[in-house]
Design an enzyme around this catalytic site. Structure first.
Site, short mmCIF file in Angstrom:
data_model
loop_
_atom_site.label_atom_id
_atom_site.label_comp_id
_atom_site.label_asym_id
_atom_site.label_seq_id
_atom_site.Cartn_x
_atom_site.Cartn_y
_atom_site.Cartn_z
N HIS A 429 1.40 5.78 -11.94
CA HIS A 429 3.07 5.70 -11.48
C HIS A 429 4.08 6.61 -10.82
O HIS A 429 4.62 7.26 -11.65
CB HIS A 429 3.14 5.02 -12.53
N GLU A 441 3.82 9.44 -14.50
CA GLU A 441 3.40 8.21 -15.70
C GLU A 441 2.43 8.23 -15.59
O GLU A 441 1.27 7.52 -13.91
CB GLU A 441 4.63 7.37 -15.63
N ASN A 479 9.85 1.83 -17.25
CA ASN A 479 9.85 -0.26 -17.12
C ASN A 479 10.15 -0.58 -17.86
O ASN A 479 11.14 -1.53 -17.69
CB ASN A 479 9.37 -0.67 -15.86
P1 NAI Z 1 4.66 -2.18 0.01
O1 NAI Z 1 5.41 -3.74 0.12
O2 NAI Z 1 6.06 -1.27 0.44
O3 NAI Z 1 3.62 -1.78 0.45
C1 NAI Z 1 2.67 -1.62 0.31
C2 NAI Z 1 1.43 -1.70 1.43
O4 NAI Z 1 -0.28 -1.82 1.09
C3 NAI Z 1 1.60 -3.19 2.64
O5 NAI Z 1 2.25 -2.07 4.07
C4 NAI Z 1 0.42 -3.18 2.87
O6 NAI Z 1 0.53 -3.47 4.34
C5 NAI Z 1 -0.16 -2.75 2.65
N1 NAI Z 1 -1.40 -3.98 1.80
C6 NAI Z 1 -1.44 -4.60 1.06
N2 NAI Z 1 -2.14 -4.96 0.76
C7 NAI Z 1 -3.68 -4.04 1.06
C8 NAI Z 1 -4.46 -4.31 0.98
N3 NAI Z 1 -5.65 -4.75 0.87
N4 NAI Z 1 -5.25 -2.47 1.91
C9 NAI Z 1 -4.79 -2.29 2.25
N5 NAI Z 1 -3.07 -2.24 2.34
C10 NAI Z 1 -2.63 -2.64 2.08
O7 NAI Z 1 5.18 -1.47 -2.02
P2 NAI Z 1 5.31 -1.00 -2.48
O8 NAI Z 1 6.86 -1.02 -2.65
O9 NAI Z 1 4.88 0.86 -2.03
O10 NAI Z 1 4.38 -0.80 -3.80
C11 NAI Z 1 3.73 -0.27 -3.80
C12 NAI Z 1 3.29 -0.04 -5.19
O11 NAI Z 1 3.72 -0.07 -6.11
C13 NAI Z 1 2.94 -2.02 -5.63
O12 NAI Z 1 2.51 -1.80 -7.11
C14 NAI Z 1 4.25 -1.67 -6.76
O13 NAI Z 1 4.63 -1.91 -7.56
C15 NAI Z 1 4.19 0.21 -6.64
N6 NAI Z 1 5.67 1.00 -6.93
C16 NAI Z 1 7.28 0.20 -6.06
C17 NAI Z 1 7.48 1.46 -6.41
C18 NAI Z 1 9.31 1.64 -5.19
O14 NAI Z 1 10.01 1.21 -5.88
N7 NAI Z 1 9.03 0.27 -4.28
C19 NAI Z 1 8.07 2.29 -7.83
C20 NAI Z 1 6.23 2.49 -8.05
C21 NAI Z 1 6.13 2.03 -7.82
#
Ligand code: NAI
Ligand code: 3HC
Length: 698
Positions: A429, A441, A479
């Site tokens: 994480h 994490e 979190n």
């Molecule tokens: P985001 O929405 O910015 O990016 C997600 C990306 O994954 C998108 O570009 C999408 O096209 C791609 N995607 C979706 N389904 C897919 C698949 N089946 N195969 C390949 N690519 C796929 O989301 P973000 O913010 O980057 O979050 C991603 C993960 O990280 C989530 O699980 C979130 O909870 C976790 N996270 C987010 C944080 C934040 O502050 N944004 C902090 C720590 C963890």
């Protein structure tokens, strides 16, 4: 093992220190140096060399001795003897000469260093000031401004920089001992002059009262709430205005004051906490770890892109997988923009930025991940999608690939079950922005193998993160605690505070930002979307999120929409209080039948921090975190908790567990026991009259 040895090589006496891991100046080492220097006064030597074995020159005083009864000889006593030597002593530096290590070198009569060496006075990072002459000798060699910069930032400098500042006399390429012996011969040939830094005058440049006033002001902004930087300025002023012996006395008094301060105790706690957090209880040490040579990342959004940068920054190639070419290009563009910003700030050359980006290969085909050693999933926060991704990875990845999820909340055990190799599944994480934030994490699932855990800890170190182990739990450590902190922020809003009231209290406490300013920065939609996946029961009492939901529904998502808990100046992005928000809050309070009444600052502070602490205790009693200091590392490195308060759990010990417990019970009767149930472990330790650190060390 002899930790200090002394030998004559021709007419040069060589004092060798060998006190692993970092030649810290423990009592045994100080005594050894004292004996060697004393012995050398009466032998055939014409000059002496002080050199270290192992990975570094002296890395400073032994931090674990601080706060205990002082033992003879103190470092200043030893350094007086070193400087008073009738034969010139040459410090030969490799690795990092830090704190008391550099001060020892400065008490010698000459200094030479390998070109790869670094020197510095990082005491300020421990809430201290250099206490063995550093504040008096550096200005005499390098001038007031350079001394202030070096000592108040605590940032080490290269040998070349130290040479240009006058802190060292020679930079060496090749064998350190051979070159130091040659240097000693030169010194002897020139009459073995004893160059004592104490005899120099401080250059009067930058000595005006206005200069110091301005410098102090800058420091109080940069190191908000911290005491040591201001004490350092006092010492440098003394170096400028008083004879050496008086300056040294002032330095000593202020050093002892700083050492006895809660701020230094907290920062010293954090020093050891940071090093402890990568150690996994019950795991055998030193097994052969496999190298991670290729990394796959799934999802090139906010997190995936940042995560990719961590690996290519240390030369590990990354294959980035997205759902289609357009999404892939978007991801690559974000990475390019991030690198361009670093280049613009002058922190990276265009060539290096290009080289690093060239290590990223894009794909939309899972088969391209077959040979990866590690794959990190960072797709949308949705359990079903994540399970599908892991099932595909299970099909294509070679045996032994570590399969990691960057999920913030999902149950990684369930994700692991979608594969035939749950022993290889783990949570990694990262925190946003992933290329900047130091915390990682590491989520241990029920079936994660020890080997995978160990390799993950090693990867964290490779990419310069500070890892903390957590078991699976909703929100893991950080979190999960944040949820309770945010709960209290929301309740305070509803019951009578404004966003500015709360943020000001928490910023004055030392948090990098207040909780509502953070919500605006991260995006109010993040919490809203996370709640969408929960049942009403899981969401909890609506009073804890109704204001956030109302703002979301108005399209006030935070900084990205120019308005959230605050409005933002479109030009300067400055935060401005917004009367509309107060109306929203009042309407929600009315709706929920809450009569608003101003809440005093102490209550705001206690409600927010005690909510964090109480959840921290629950995390410990459930065995989610390994130790209290790990929780402190999470909060300091991931959530902007002030290091000089030692993280929430150390802070709880500082306040006293009895006080924390009694206040939580009182909050229970005042605000509702549904919110305020004291953790069993907290109650137990209060009954046993134990501190948390006693519990951790028992
Ligand atoms: P985001 O929405 O910015 O990016 C997600 C990306 O994954 C998108 O570009 C999408 O096209 C791609 N995607 C979706 N389904 C897919 C698949 N089946 N195969 C390949 N690519 C796929 O989301 P973000 O913010 O980057 O979050 C991603 C993960 O990280 C989530 O699980 C979130 O909870 C976790 N996270 C987010 C944080 C934040 O502050 N944004 C902090 C720590 C963890
Ligand atoms: N005292 C006691 N233990 C120390 C120590 C010190 N000054 N410096 C490092 N250690 C210990 C660490 O706790 C760690 O122990 P562990 O293996 O049991 O976890 C071990 O040495 C190795 O340390 P690192 O994991 O940090 O090793 P690295 O190779 O990554 O870094 C270093 C080496 C750059 C020297 C880093 O350890 C460091 O920055 N040390 C602290 C330097 C410092 O702050 N010096 C000033 C001390 S205050 C002082 O000198 C006061 C004086 O002015 C009077």
């Amino acid at each position: 093992m002899t930790i200090v040895s002394y030998q004559l090589e021709g007419d040069i006496g060589v004092i060798r220190l060998n006190h692993p891991p970092v030649n810290a100046l423990s009592q045994a080492l100080r005594l050894g140096i004292l004996d060697a220097v004393t012995q050398a006064q009466n032998d055939a030597s014409l000059a002496l060399i002080l050199i270290c074995e192992g990975r570094t020159f002296i890395a400073g005083a032994d931090i674990s001795e601080f706060g205990k009864q002082p033992v003879y000889p103190s470092l200043p006593e030893l350094l007086d003897l070193v400087e008073a030597s009738q034969k010139p002593i040459i410090a030969a530096i490799h690795g990092t000469a830090l704190g008391g290590g550099l001060e020892t070198a400065l008490a010698c009569h000459y200094r030479c260093a390998l070109s790869t060496a670094q020197v510095g006075l990082p005491e300020v990072k421990l809430g201290l000031l250099p206490g063995a002459g550093g504040t008096q000798r550096v200005p005499r060699l390098a001038g007031v401004k350079a001394a202030l910069d070096l000592i108040t930032t605590g940032t080490p400098i290269t040998a070349a920089k130290a040479l240009s500042m006058g802190l060292i006399d020679k930079v060496i390429e090749g064998n350190l001992l051979t070159a130091a012996l040659d240097f000693a011969k030169e010194v002897i040939a020139q009459g073995a002059v004893l160059k004592r830094v104490r005899d120099l005058d401080v250059d009067k440049e930058n000595s005006s009262a206005e200069f110091f006033v301005e410098f102090r002001e800058k420091l109080s902004k940069r190191f908000r709430g911290q005491e040591a930087p201001q004490r350092i300025v006092e010492c440098i002023e003394a170096a400028l205005n008083k004879p050496f012996n008086e300056g040294i006395k002032i330095e000593r008094t202020l050093f002892v004051e700083c050492m006895q301060s809660p701020q230094s105790a907290s920062l010293r706690h954090m020093f050891f906490a940071e090093r402890m957090s990568s150690k996994i209880k019950g795991l055998p040490k030193g097994s052969q770890l496999k190298d991670i040579k290729r990394v796959g990342i799934i999802g090139g959004g906010t997190m995936g892109g940042g995560i990719a940068m961590n690996f290519v920054n240390v030369g590990i190639p990354v294959t980035l997988l997205e759902i289609n070419d357009e999404a892939l290009q978007r991801g690559k563009d974000i990475i390019a923009k991030n690198y361009a910003m670093t280049v613009n700030k002058g922190k990276l050359t265009t060539e290096l930025a290009a080289q690093r980006q060239a290590l990223i290969t894009g794909t939309t085909d899972y088969n391209d991940l077959a040979e990866m050693d590690l794959v990190i999933e960072a797709v949308f926060e949705n359990l079903d999608i994540k399970k599908q991704v892991f099932a595909k990875l299970d099909k294509v990845c070679k045996q032994g690939t570590i399969l990691a999820s960057n999920t913030s909340y999902q149950d990684v055990n369930l994700i692991a079950e979608s594969t035939s190799r749950p022993q290889d599944v783990i949570g990694l994480h990262f925190f946003s922005p992933a290329n900047v934030m130091k915390l990682l994490e590491i989520i241990r699932c029920d079936k994660t193998s020890d080997k995978v855990l160990e390799v993950s800890m090693a990867i964290a170190k490779t990419i310069k993160k500070v890892p903390v182990l957590s078991r699976v739990s909703y929100g893991f450590i950080g979190n999960r605690m944040l949820r309770q902190y945010a709960r209290e922020a929301q309740l305070c809003l509803l019951e009578g505070s404004t966003p500015q009231d709360i943020d000001t209290v928490m910023q004055s406490f030392g948090m990098a930002m207040g909780p509502l300013a953070v919500a605006d920065l991260a995006g109010i939609d993040i919490g809203y979307k996370a709640r969408e996946g929960l049942t009403d029961e899981e969401k909890g009492d609506a009073r804890t999120y109704c204001i956030a939901d109302a703002l979301y529904e108005m399209g006030r998502l935070g900084q990205k929409t120019g308005a959230g808990y605050y409005k933002y100046d479109p030009e300067t992005r400055q935060r401005i209080a917004d009367p509309v928000v107060l109306e929203v809050i009042k309407a929600q309070a009315k709706n929920k039948g809450v009569k608003r009444k101003k809440i005093d600052d102490v209550t705001i502070l206690e409600r927010l921090t005690f909510a964090l602490i109480n959840e921290g205790f629950k995390i410990l009693e459930e065995g989610i975190a390994q130790r209290p200091s790990d929780i402190d590392v999470v909060y300091v490195f991931g959530y902007g908790f002030p290091a000089y308060r030692g993280g929430p759990m150390f802070y709880a010990d500082t306040i006293g567990l009895e006080k924390v417990y009694q206040t939580i019970c009182e909050f229970g009767s005042r605000y509702g026991e549904a919110f305020w149930q004291p953790a069993k472990l907290l109650k137990q330790l209060v009954a046993e009259e134990k501190t948390l650190s006693q519990w951790a060390n028992s």
